[in-house]
Design a protein around this motif. Structure first.
Motif, PDB file in Angstrom:
ATOM      1  N   ALA A  41      12.612   1.629   7.194  1.00 27.42           N
ATOM      2  CA  ALA A  41      12.306   2.754   6.311  1.00 27.42           C
ATOM      3  C   ALA A  41      10.818   2.828   5.975  1.00 27.42           C
ATOM      4  O   ALA A  41      10.308   3.882   5.603  1.00 27.42           O
ATOM      5  N   GLY A  42      10.120   1.709   6.097  1.00 28.93           N
ATOM      6  CA  GLY A  42       8.706   1.706   5.768  1.00 28.93           C
ATOM      7  C   GLY A  42       7.837   2.375   6.811  1.00 28.93           C
ATOM      8  O   GLY A  42       6.710   2.800   6.514  1.00 28.93           O
ATOM      9  N   ALA A  43       8.314   2.457   8.056  1.00 27.55           N
ATOM     10  CA  ALA A  43       7.536   3.081   9.123  1.00 27.55           C
ATOM     11  C   ALA A  43       7.361   4.566   8.811  1.00 27.55           C
ATOM     12  O   ALA A  43       8.323   5.305   8.684  1.00 27.55           O
ATOM     13  N   GLY A  44       6.124   4.980   8.668  1.00 30.86           N
ATOM     14  CA  GLY A  44       5.846   6.367   8.334  1.00 30.86           C
ATOM     15  C   GLY A  44       5.744   6.602   6.838  1.00 30.86           C
ATOM     16  O   GLY A  44       4.853   7.320   6.380  1.00 30.86           O
ATOM     17  N   THR A  45       6.636   6.005   6.047  1.00 31.47           N
ATOM     18  CA  THR A  45       6.592   6.196   4.601  1.00 31.47           C
ATOM     19  C   THR A  45       5.290   5.645   4.034  1.00 31.47           C
ATOM     20  O   THR A  45       4.638   6.282   3.197  1.00 31.47           O
ATOM     21  N   ALA A  46       4.907   4.455   4.482  1.00 25.62           N
ATOM     22  CA  ALA A  46       3.679   3.839   3.980  1.00 25.62           C
ATOM     23  C   ALA A  46       2.469   4.720   4.281  1.00 25.62           C
ATOM     24  O   ALA A  46       1.588   4.907   3.430  1.00 25.62           O
ATOM     25  N   ARG A  47       2.421   5.275   5.473  1.00 23.20           N
ATOM     26  CA  ARG A  47       1.299   6.132   5.853  1.00 23.20           C
ATOM     27  C   ARG A  47       1.298   7.424   5.037  1.00 23.20           C
ATOM     28  O   ARG A  47       0.243   7.909   4.612  1.00 23.20           O
ATOM     29  N   PHE A  48       2.472   7.991   4.824  1.00 27.53           N
ATOM     30  CA  PHE A  48       2.622   9.221   4.050  1.00 27.53           C
ATOM     31  C   PHE A  48       2.115   9.000   2.623  1.00 27.53           C
ATOM     32  O   PHE A  48       1.317   9.784   2.086  1.00 27.53           O
ATOM     33  N   VAL A  49       2.553   7.916   1.994  1.00 28.13           N
ATOM     34  CA  VAL A  49       2.154   7.628   0.621  1.00 28.13           C
ATOM     35  C   VAL A  49       0.642   7.402   0.542  1.00 28.13           C
ATOM     36  O   VAL A  49      -0.036   7.930  -0.348  1.00 28.13           O
ATOM     37  N   ALA A  50       0.098   6.620   1.464  1.00 30.66           N
ATOM     38  CA  ALA A  50      -1.338   6.325   1.442  1.00 30.66           C
ATOM     39  C   ALA A  50      -2.161   7.604   1.530  1.00 30.66           C
ATOM     40  O   ALA A  50      -3.179   7.758   0.829  1.00 30.66           O
ATOM     41  N   ALA A  51      -1.723   8.539   2.370  1.00 32.71           N
ATOM     42  CA  ALA A  51      -2.461   9.797   2.534  1.00 32.71           C
ATOM     43  C   ALA A  51      -2.423  10.646   1.274  1.00 32.71           C
ATOM     44  O   ALA A  51      -3.334  11.440   1.018  1.00 32.71           O
ATOM     45  N   LEU A  52      -1.376  10.481   0.457  1.00 26.88           N
ATOM     46  CA  LEU A  52      -1.226  11.313  -0.741  1.00 26.88           C
ATOM     47  C   LEU A  52      -2.015  10.804  -1.942  1.00 26.88           C
ATOM     48  O   LEU A  52      -2.238  11.548  -2.896  1.00 26.88           O
ATOM     49  N   LEU A  53      -2.442   9.569  -1.919  1.00 27.38           N
ATOM     50  CA  LEU A  53      -3.074   9.001  -3.108  1.00 27.38           C
ATOM     51  C   LEU A  53      -4.368   9.707  -3.483  1.00 27.38           C
ATOM     52  O   LEU A  53      -4.721   9.781  -4.664  1.00 27.38           O
ATOM     53  N   VAL A  54      -5.087  10.213  -2.483  1.00 30.85           N
ATOM     54  CA  VAL A  54      -6.345  10.914  -2.785  1.00 30.85           C
ATOM     55  C   VAL A  54      -6.130  12.421  -2.914  1.00 30.85           C
ATOM     56  O   VAL A  54      -7.091  13.187  -2.969  1.00 30.85           O
ATOM     57  N   ARG A  55      -4.877  12.860  -2.999  1.00 29.98           N
ATOM     58  CA  ARG A  55      -4.566  14.285  -3.119  1.00 29.98           C
ATOM     59  C   ARG A  55      -4.202  14.677  -4.544  1.00 29.98           C
ATOM     60  O   ARG A  55      -3.675  15.764  -4.764  1.00 29.98           O
ATOM     61  N   GLY A  56      -4.456  13.822  -5.505  1.00 25.32           N
ATOM     62  CA  GLY A  56      -4.192  14.194  -6.894  1.00 25.32           C
ATOM     63  C   GLY A  56      -3.785  12.996  -7.724  1.00 25.32           C
ATOM     64  O   GLY A  56      -2.948  12.192  -7.312  1.00 25.32           O
ATOM     65  N   THR A  57      -4.401  12.880  -8.925  1.00 23.06           N
ATOM     66  CA  THR A  57      -4.049  11.821  -9.874  1.00 23.06           C
ATOM     67  C   THR A  57      -3.846  12.456 -11.240  1.00 23.06           C
ATOM     68  O   THR A  57      -4.011  13.662 -11.416  1.00 23.06           O
ATOM     69  N   GLY A  58      -3.510  11.619 -12.220  1.00 28.57           N
ATOM     70  CA  GLY A  58      -3.313  12.144 -13.567  1.00 28.57           C
ATOM     71  C   GLY A  58      -4.559  12.797 -14.139  1.00 28.57           C
ATOM     72  O   GLY A  58      -4.468  13.734 -14.933  1.00 28.57           O
ATOM     73  N   PRO A  91      -1.336   8.135  -9.182  1.00 23.69           N
ATOM     74  CA  PRO A  91      -1.195   9.326  -8.337  1.00 23.69           C
ATOM     75  C   PRO A  91      -0.076  10.222  -8.857  1.00 23.69           C
ATOM     76  O   PRO A  91       0.849   9.748  -9.521  1.00 23.69           O
ATOM     77  N   THR A  92      -0.177  11.519  -8.547  1.00 26.97           N
ATOM     78  CA  THR A  92       0.819  12.467  -9.060  1.00 26.97           C
ATOM     79  C   THR A  92       1.726  13.065  -7.982  1.00 26.97           C
ATOM     80  O   THR A  92       2.718  13.710  -8.309  1.00 26.97           O
ATOM     81  N   PHE A  93       1.416  12.881  -6.731  1.00 29.63           N
ATOM     82  CA  PHE A  93       2.247  13.379  -5.635  1.00 29.63           C
ATOM     83  C   PHE A  93       2.614  14.859  -5.803  1.00 29.63           C
ATOM     84  O   PHE A  93       3.793  15.225  -5.895  1.00 29.63           O
ATOM     85  N   GLU A 102       3.625  18.727   1.148  1.00 26.82           N
ATOM     86  CA  GLU A 102       3.915  19.569   2.309  1.00 26.82           C
ATOM     87  C   GLU A 102       2.698  19.695   3.231  1.00 26.82           C
ATOM     88  O   GLU A 102       2.836  19.745   4.444  1.00 26.82           O
ATOM     89  N   ARG A 103       1.514  19.712   2.629  1.00 25.07           N
ATOM     90  CA  ARG A 103       0.300  19.792   3.445  1.00 25.07           C
ATOM     91  C   ARG A 103       0.135  18.515   4.281  1.00 25.07           C
ATOM     92  O   ARG A 103      -0.134  18.564   5.479  1.00 25.07           O
ATOM     93  N   VAL A 104       0.326  17.369   3.643  1.00 25.07           N
ATOM     94  CA  VAL A 104       0.200  16.097   4.359  1.00 25.07           C
ATOM     95  C   VAL A 104       1.319  15.946   5.385  1.00 25.07           C
ATOM     96  O   VAL A 104       1.101  15.457   6.497  1.00 25.07           O
ATOM     97  N   ARG A 105       2.522  16.391   5.022  1.00 23.01           N
ATOM     98  CA  ARG A 105       3.641  16.323   5.974  1.00 23.01           C
ATOM     99  C   ARG A 105       3.290  17.067   7.261  1.00 23.01           C
ATOM    100  O   ARG A 105       3.513  16.563   8.370  1.00 23.01           O
TER     101      ARG A 105
END
Length: 424
Positions: A49-66, A118-120, A126-129
């Motif tokens: 389950a981690g394959a791909g999920t880890a990359r997806f999450v990492a890419a989202l961290l710089v896409r918005g925070t509190g 991060p706020t996801f 959807e943009r990162v997806r």
């Protein structure tokens, strides 16, 4: 050669929350380089389950925070002349950042905000997806990438996480929900065994204080990893051919499960693989397969040797009708190294190359920060790089032969990706 990473130059401090800080002064430029390595947030987390999920999450961290949305965060970093990137590798996720030394405090604070808050946002998900799926579709048409993916699947049967691409699959990326992404972050991002490295024109004590001020109160539980077990090497030759429409070149990869970085065979295999083909056309495989026999457009070998190992393989891009001959030639070079070993001159050249590699790895703050993170991640002592040249020079020809015999005794997996009609 002066080795700047030493016990007397590196300030190392364990944080109460389980993290470790390493700081080194480097006045060669007016900048600082920050690395934060999270050993439970890589693609091996959660098994398949981690394959791909880890990359997806990492890419989202710089896409918005509190505190900052994606645009505000980009403007803040741009105004500082700073850069921040979060990448998920096979065995860990790593944040890398750089800024002027005068902005070190602001940089550390922003990076803490990125990792901890991060706020996801749905629109960014959807943009990162879309970006990840587009990237996967491009990779799925690349024979070299597909050959490597297929080889890993043969060498690391389920449930070993190395059998799946760290990038994940289009199907998995397409169906991941925001809840699943947030859950991965909550379970795997935390201070336990985290490595914080700050290198630059900064007093090491001040650097440690900056990290402590931003991360010492980070108190969340991290989901432990199930350590992958080393697979048995293939008993014979296991083959698979993958057809990719519209291609004229075939890429041939053959290999075995490699060694862990901590294995005593690591240094002999590293030197032996340098001679075999790590330097491309300057290695035996490149010389024989491409230069002498004219079978390949490129040919090389690669030893992964991560914390939990990884594939050790040779790969070549060939005309489809040459796939079998190229395979036999590459396998033959592994066998020749196993039976005859390197010449004294080859070994001397490999030792010189490896010692030179260290010099390159110590040039500049970002390189030093990377090497410090690597040192801590693999449990190496802070005097390891002072001793490194002597350790490399102590490797004998017989050590390489014995390591090859243990790790590549004969059987291997063979993966070919290319146009229809490849015959092995």
């Amino acid at each position: 050669m002066e080795i700047p990473i030493r016990p007397d130059t590196v300030l190392r401090k364990a944080l109460p929350n389980g993290g470790v800080v390493l700081a080194l002064r480097d006045a060669s430029s007016p900048t600082v380089s920050l690395r934060v390595l999270l050993p439970y947030a890589g693609a091996v987390a959660d098994g398949e389950a981690g394959a791909g999920t880890a990359r997806f999450v990492a890419a989202l961290l710089v896409r918005g925070t509190g505190r900052y949305d994606a645009e505000a965060l980009a403007e803040l970093l741009d105004g500082m002349g700073a850069s921040v990137q979060v990448t998920a590798g096979r065995e860990a996720t790593e944040l890398t950042a750089r800024a002027l030394a005068e902005d070190a405090g602001r940089l550390v604070a922003v990076c803490a905000e990125i990792l901890r808050n991060p706020t996801f946002p749905e629109e960014e998900i959807e943009r990162v997806r879309g970006e990840l799926i587009t990237s996967l579709r491009v990779l799925a048409k690349d024979p070299r990438t597909v050959a490597q993916w297929t080889l890993c699947r043969l060498l690391y049967p389920r449930p070993h996480p190395f059998g799946l691409p760290a990038e994940g699959t289009e199907e998995a990326i397409g169906r991941l929900t925001r809840e699943e992404l947030v859950a991965f972050w909550r379970e795997h991002y935390g201070p336990k065994d985290a490595i914080f490295v700050l290198v630059g024109d900064l007093d090491p004590m001040h650097a440690v204080d900056l990290i402590g001020g931003a991360f010492e109160d980070w108190r969340v539980e991290v989901k432990p990893l199930a350590e992958p077990q080393d697979p048995a090497p293939p008993a014979g030759v296991e083959r698979e051919v993958v057809t990719i429409e519209g291609k004229v070149q075939a890429d041939v990869a053959l290999g075995v499960p490699g060694v862990r970085r901590a294995d005593p065979d690591y240094l002999p295999l590293r030197l032996g693989n340098l001679i075999l083909g790590e330097m491309g056309l300057m290695g035996r495989i490149g010389d024989v397969v491409r230069e002498q026999k004219g079978l390949a457009y490129y040919a090389l070998s690669h030893l992964t040797a991560g914390k939990w190992g990884g594939p050790w393989y040779a790969i070549a891009g060939v005309p489809p009708e040459k796939a079998r001959e190229a395979t036999e030639a590459m396998a033959g070079e592994f066998a020749r190294m196993r039976e005859e070993g390197p010449t004294e001159q080859e070994l001397a050249d490999a030792v010189q190359n490896r010692v030179g590699w260290l010099q390159v790895s110590l040039s500049g703050a970002p390189a030093k920060a990377q090497l410090l993170a690597y040192t801590e991640f693999h449990g190496l002592d802070l005097d390891y790089w002072v001793r490194f040249a002597d350790l490399v020079r102590q490797v004998r020809r017989e050590d390489i032969v014995e390591a090859f015999r243990r790790r590549f005794p004969g059987g291997y997996a063979l993966a070919v990706a290319g146009p229809e009609g490849v015959v092995l």
